[in-house]
Design a protein around this motif. Sequence first.
Motif, PDB file in Angstrom:
ATOM      1  N   PRO A 407     -68.685  56.793  51.070  1.00 19.32           N
ATOM      2  CA  PRO A 407     -68.683  55.964  49.848  1.00 19.32           C
ATOM      3  C   PRO A 407     -67.828  54.696  49.969  1.00 19.32           C
ATOM      4  CG  PRO A 407     -67.366  57.939  49.522  1.00 19.32           C
ATOM      5  CD  PRO A 407     -67.961  58.043  50.899  1.00 19.32           C
ATOM      6  N   ILE A 408     -67.920  53.895  48.938  1.00 15.78           N
ATOM      7  CA  ILE A 408     -67.168  52.634  48.908  1.00 15.78           C
ATOM      8  C   ILE A 408     -65.661  52.926  48.973  1.00 15.78           C
ATOM      9  CG2 ILE A 408     -67.144  52.552  46.364  1.00 15.78           C
ATOM     10  CD1 ILE A 408     -67.579  49.461  46.671  1.00 15.78           C
ATOM     11  N   THR A 409     -64.950  52.099  49.751  1.00 16.48           N
ATOM     12  CA  THR A 409     -63.489  52.254  49.876  1.00 16.48           C
ATOM     13  C   THR A 409     -62.810  51.730  48.611  1.00 16.48           C
ATOM     14  OG1 THR A 409     -63.627  51.905  52.270  1.00 16.48           O
ATOM     15  CG2 THR A 409     -61.473  51.585  51.255  1.00 16.48           C
ATOM     16  N   ARG A 410     -61.960  52.548  48.025  1.00 17.52           N
ATOM     17  CA  ARG A 410     -61.263  52.055  46.826  1.00 17.52           C
ATOM     18  C   ARG A 410     -59.977  52.855  46.611  1.00 17.52           C
ATOM     19  NH1 ARG A 410     -58.480  50.149  43.217  1.00 17.52           N
ATOM     20  NH2 ARG A 410     -59.330  49.042  41.407  1.00 17.52           N
ATOM     21  N   PRO A 411     -58.952  52.587  47.475  1.00 16.36           N
ATOM     22  CA  PRO A 411     -57.684  53.286  47.240  1.00 16.36           C
ATOM     23  C   PRO A 411     -57.041  52.801  45.946  1.00 16.36           C
ATOM     24  CG  PRO A 411     -57.461  51.675  49.009  1.00 16.36           C
ATOM     25  CD  PRO A 411     -58.880  51.616  48.564  1.00 16.36           C
ATOM     26  N   LYS A 412     -56.094  53.577  45.447  1.00 19.54           N
ATOM     27  CA  LYS A 412     -55.437  53.198  44.181  1.00 19.54           C
ATOM     28  C   LYS A 412     -54.176  52.411  44.491  1.00 19.54           C
ATOM     29  CE  LYS A 412     -54.491  53.533  39.727  1.00 19.54           C
ATOM     30  NZ  LYS A 412     -54.280  52.084  39.574  1.00 19.54           N
ATOM     31  N   SER A 413     -54.095  51.208  43.955  1.00 14.17           N
ATOM     32  CA  SER A 413     -52.829  50.481  44.081  1.00 14.17           C
ATOM     33  C   SER A 413     -51.982  50.774  42.850  1.00 14.17           C
ATOM     34  CB  SER A 413     -53.086  48.980  44.214  1.00 14.17           C
ATOM     35  OG  SER A 413     -53.724  48.489  43.054  1.00 14.17           O
ATOM     36  N   VAL A 414     -50.683  50.711  43.037  1.00 14.58           N
ATOM     37  CA  VAL A 414     -49.775  50.931  41.902  1.00 14.58           C
ATOM     38  C   VAL A 414     -48.825  49.747  41.817  1.00 14.58           C
ATOM     39  CG1 VAL A 414     -49.871  53.457  41.994  1.00 14.58           C
ATOM     40  CG2 VAL A 414     -48.193  52.230  43.406  1.00 14.58           C
ATOM     41  N   SER A 415     -48.217  49.571  40.666  1.00 12.98           N
ATOM     42  CA  SER A 415     -47.311  48.426  40.500  1.00 12.98           C
ATOM     43  C   SER A 415     -45.879  48.839  40.873  1.00 12.98           C
ATOM     44  CB  SER A 415     -47.344  47.936  39.055  1.00 12.98           C
ATOM     45  OG  SER A 415     -46.798  48.931  38.212  1.00 12.98           O
ATOM     46  N   THR A 416     -45.047  47.831  41.125  1.00 12.21           N
ATOM     47  CA  THR A 416     -43.636  48.100  41.413  1.00 12.21           C
ATOM     48  C   THR A 416     -42.984  48.803  40.223  1.00 12.21           C
ATOM     49  OG1 THR A 416     -43.506  46.227  42.927  1.00 12.21           O
ATOM     50  CG2 THR A 416     -41.435  46.977  41.986  1.00 12.21           C
ATOM     51  N   ALA A 417     -43.370  48.387  39.015  1.00 14.06           N
ATOM     52  CA  ALA A 417     -42.805  49.039  37.815  1.00 14.06           C
ATOM     53  C   ALA A 417     -43.162  50.524  37.801  1.00 14.06           C
ATOM     54  CB  ALA A 417     -43.341  48.344  36.563  1.00 14.06           C
ATOM     55  N   TRP A 418     -44.412  50.841  38.198  1.00 15.96           N
ATOM     56  CA  TRP A 418     -44.846  52.250  38.218  1.00 15.96           C
ATOM     57  C   TRP A 418     -44.046  53.037  39.248  1.00 15.96           C
ATOM     58  CZ3 TRP A 418     -46.723  55.720  41.753  1.00 15.96           C
ATOM     59  CH2 TRP A 418     -47.321  56.886  41.247  1.00 15.96           C
ATOM     60  N   ILE A 419     -43.829  52.434  40.411  1.00 13.79           N
ATOM     61  CA  ILE A 419     -43.080  53.134  41.461  1.00 13.79           C
ATOM     62  C   ILE A 419     -41.652  53.397  40.984  1.00 13.79           C
ATOM     63  CG2 ILE A 419     -42.071  52.895  43.778  1.00 13.79           C
ATOM     64  CD1 ILE A 419     -44.609  51.697  44.752  1.00 13.79           C
ATOM     65  N   LYS A 420     -41.055  52.380  40.378  1.00 11.65           N
ATOM     66  CA  LYS A 420     -39.666  52.543  39.910  1.00 11.65           C
ATOM     67  C   LYS A 420     -39.573  53.689  38.909  1.00 11.65           C
ATOM     68  CE  LYS A 420     -37.764  47.920  40.545  1.00 11.65           C
ATOM     69  NZ  LYS A 420     -37.467  46.641  39.881  1.00 11.65           N
ATOM     70  N   GLU A 421     -40.539  53.736  38.014  1.00 10.35           N
ATOM     71  CA  GLU A 421     -40.542  54.790  36.997  1.00 10.35           C
ATOM     72  C   GLU A 421     -40.750  56.159  37.667  1.00 10.35           C
ATOM     73  OE1 GLU A 421     -43.167  53.814  33.745  1.00 10.35           O
ATOM     74  OE2 GLU A 421     -43.264  55.956  33.231  1.00 10.35           O
ATOM     75  N   GLN A 422     -41.660  56.176  38.635  1.00 10.49           N
ATOM     76  CA  GLN A 422     -42.005  57.420  39.322  1.00 10.49           C
ATOM     77  C   GLN A 422     -40.809  58.014  40.059  1.00 10.49           C
ATOM     78  OE1 GLN A 422     -44.972  58.392  38.745  1.00 10.49           O
ATOM     79  NE2 GLN A 422     -45.213  60.137  40.108  1.00 10.49           N
ATOM     80  N   VAL A 423     -40.027  57.148  40.728  1.00  8.58           N
ATOM     81  CA  VAL A 423     -38.918  57.656  41.549  1.00  8.58           C
ATOM     82  C   VAL A 423     -37.581  57.607  40.803  1.00  8.58           C
ATOM     83  CG1 VAL A 423     -40.082  56.977  43.683  1.00  8.58           C
ATOM     84  CG2 VAL A 423     -38.449  55.410  42.655  1.00  8.58           C
ATOM     85  N   GLY A 424     -37.630  57.150  39.557  1.00 11.24           N
ATOM     86  CA  GLY A 424     -36.399  57.102  38.766  1.00 11.24           C
ATOM     87  C   GLY A 424     -35.443  56.019  39.233  1.00 11.24           C
ATOM     88  N   ALA A 425     -36.008  54.873  39.708  1.00  8.16           N
ATOM     89  CA  ALA A 425     -35.138  53.772  40.168  1.00  8.16           C
ATOM     90  C   ALA A 425     -34.904  52.804  39.028  1.00  8.16           C
ATOM     91  CB  ALA A 425     -35.803  53.056  41.332  1.00  8.16           C
ATOM     92  N   LYS A 426     -33.788  52.091  39.111  1.00 11.66           N
ATOM     93  CA  LYS A 426     -33.496  51.102  38.064  1.00 11.66           C
ATOM     94  C   LYS A 426     -34.245  49.812  38.380  1.00 11.66           C
ATOM     95  CE  LYS A 426     -29.249  52.772  36.250  1.00 11.66           C
ATOM     96  NZ  LYS A 426     -28.273  53.312  37.180  1.00 11.66           N
TER      97      LYS A 426
END
Length: 426
Positions: A407-426
């Motif tokens: 199928p068509i390639t379509r990985p999910k990109s995430v934002s820096t804000a999402w990563i910070k929230e995900q890992v509990g970074a300030k």
Amino acid sequence: MASLRDAFKSKIQSLREDVDRLVAEHGDKVIGESTVAQAYGGMRGLKCMVCDTSVVSPKDGLILRGKPLSELTHLSPEETFYLLLTGDLPDAAASKDLQDELAARSTVPGYVFDTIKLQPKTSHPMAMLTMAVLALEEQSKFRARYNEGISKGDYWEPVLEDSLDLIAKMPTIAAAVYRSRYGLGDFIDRNPNLDWSANLTHMMGVPDETGTLGDLTRLYLMIHADHEGGNVSANLCHTAGSALSDSYYSVAAGLSGLAGPLHGLANQECLRFHLGIMERFGKVPSKDELKDYAWEVLNSGRVIPGFGHAVLRDTDPRYTALHEFAKKACPDAELFKLSHVMYEVIPGVLTEHGKAKNVNPNVDALSGVLLYEYGVTQPRFYTAIFGVSRALGMLAQLIVNRALKTPITRPKSVSTAWIKEQVGAK
Ligand code: CMX
């Protein structure tokens, strides 16, 4: 043995069943994880795509369909394409059949030559080659069949057709780019008595003074054909192809990535690096002189071309294959001697520098030296020769993927804000 088309066709059903069963029975199993560093770091090492034509082992380098490169360097590029696509080595009859098929498909329409001639002499050969591939797109059989409503299960057939058409024409268009770009006069006709590889340098007009030019071209085009699926050129071709862009569009996408200095353009940069050293020292420098020069380059924030690799952690077996060839073909050439001093000095310097994960030479450390010694003295053209070869691997992967209905390639990109929230970074 069966022709390429029949050999591949006979495998499709079991390939599909194999993958379908694997996904049905193990689809939810984890094969890797992604870290924050990988998301920001070029997805290095992330296991999230499949390529069966070849794998690159950090220690052993390129392995084509389960066989290490060192056992395959006697193959012609066409035989290598057969192996990449079908998983089998062709016998003499299948090999001849493919040669004949490529010869029959090699005629390039006049408007493509006109497109090449229209480019200014300041154009980069990679831009010209990519443009010529795109000009050929008008001939796509896949696009025509898609517009007629071809069934998904049959996509692979016109993709194979387009791919053979394009492979057959790659030496001719690359040679035309060479002659036009460097003002070398009329284009030279294909010689029906030469094979696909030897025709490239014949049509470029490179004199064969030793009678071994065909051997070098064959080896060069063989070892550059495939390097698993995640490298920039293969990955770009795969992604474009996953949108059902035809072979021409997909290879043009791959060539655009190959044109980057950290990927295919490194051969050009590496030869220029060699020539720069010879100009600076007026001779092959001593180890100490080269060491000082290498530090100067590193301290100015530049990389040493031809060393390091994103996956390999040892000397590239493609480098080893070229080194063996050069030892016999041009042992006394100054540039070859320089490449030897580099081999002795640069790994130590890079180790001391402490950044590169692999301090050993890659294929680009020597490929340009050999081309130069054989009379191809325009480094900017080297990546175009790499491109002729890499089309084989990119297209083999593309055909396999259409057969597997990937199928068509379509990985999910995430934002820096999402990563910070995900890992509990300030
Ligand atoms: N000279 C100087 N520094 C180098 C280096 C080299 N030859 N190879 C790696 N490094 C540096 C990287 O630039 C990076 O520095 P930063 O942390 O400041 O960004 C650091 O070492 C770590 O890099 P790495 O993880 O070892 O290598 P990467 O996977 O990031 O990059 C490659 C791989 C090939 C782009 C890199 O080794 C390089 O730039 N080499 C020179 C160019 C070259 O020869 N390219 C041809 C590759 C062959 C191919 O495409 O098949």
